[in-house]
Design an enzyme around this catalytic site. Structure first.
Site, PDB file in Angstrom:
ATOM      1  N   ASN A   1       6.243  -9.876  12.562  1.00 55.22           N
ATOM      2  CA  ASN A   1       6.956  -8.901  11.906  1.00 55.22           C
ATOM      3  C   ASN A   1       6.558  -7.417  12.131  1.00 55.22           C
ATOM      4  OD1 ASN A   1       4.949  -8.491  10.081  1.00 55.22           O
ATOM      5  ND2 ASN A   1       5.736  -9.734   8.539  1.00 55.22           N
TER       6      ASN A   1
ATOM      7  N   TYR B   1      -6.759  -9.071   4.307  1.00 54.60           N
ATOM      8  CA  TYR B   1      -5.749  -9.952   3.875  1.00 54.60           C
ATOM      9  C   TYR B   1      -6.391 -10.825   2.906  1.00 54.60           C
ATOM     10  CZ  TYR B   1      -2.491  -8.766   7.511  1.00 54.60           C
ATOM     11  OH  TYR B   1      -1.570  -8.148   8.329  1.00 54.60           O
TER      12      TYR B   1
ATOM     13  N   GLU C   1      -7.364  -0.253   2.296  1.00 51.86           N
ATOM     14  CA  GLU C   1      -7.040  -0.533   3.582  1.00 51.86           C
ATOM     15  C   GLU C   1      -7.576   0.739   4.411  1.00 51.86           C
ATOM     16  OE1 GLU C   1      -3.457  -3.673   2.585  1.00 51.86           O
ATOM     17  OE2 GLU C   1      -3.031  -1.445   3.545  1.00 51.86           O
TER      18      GLU C   1
ATOM     19  N   ARG D   1      11.783  -3.476  11.026  1.00 48.70           N
ATOM     20  CA  ARG D   1      11.981  -5.072  11.069  1.00 48.70           C
ATOM     21  C   ARG D   1      13.283  -5.513  11.310  1.00 48.70           C
ATOM     22  NH1 ARG D   1       7.601  -6.193   6.001  1.00 48.70           N
ATOM     23  NH2 ARG D   1       5.645  -6.058   7.415  1.00 48.70           N
TER      24      ARG D   1
END
Length: 142
Positions: free
Chosen positions: A106, A43, A120, A96
């Protein structure tokens, strides 16, 4: 990635099932409790945002389920399945939209671009991904 709230709510199978039923192919799967360092790396783009400390605390609070999916336009297809970030605003029929009521809790993270996905996947799957033939592919794509 199914986040800690999705794991705690028992939604792993439901989430995986939605991606499978859509026709995407699962090429990576593992459950981990993220280290603070891994979460901060993942992040890092949000590091200057006011919600960043809480996000790191949340994502390291318990197990997550890391997934890698492949298929035609897999990123945009996955983002559509996931829905808008705020569950109260996400369309019904999305993950969601069907299960979310909050912005922070979420349930799921999905890469937003090819470059992000490559970064990632390298972070969460340094060992690489599976390469296998999905026999139903001829029934999913023309």
């Amino acid at each position: 990635m199914v986040k800690p709230d999705g794991v705690q709510r028992g939604l792993i199978g439901e989430i995986i099932g939605r991606f499978e039923r859509k026709g995407l192919k699962l090429v990576g799967l593992k459950s981990v409790v993220p280290s603070k360092e891994t979460a901060e790396t993942h992040y890092a783009v949000h590091s200057e945002r006011p919600f960043y400390p809480g996000l790191i605390k949340f994502v390291t609070s318990g197990p997550v389920v890391c997934m890698a999916w492949s298929g035609k336009d897999a990123i945009s297809v996955a983002r559509t399945l996931i829905g808008a970030t705020n569950g109260r605003e996400a369309a019904p029929g999305t993950i969601r939209g069907d299960f979310g009521m909050d912005m922070g809790y979420n349930m799921i993270h999905g890469s937003d671009a090819t470059e992000t996905a490559e970064f990632e996947l390298g972070l969460w799957f340094p060992e690489g991904l599976m390469d296998w033939e999905q026999t139903i592919t001829s029934w999913v794509y023309e």
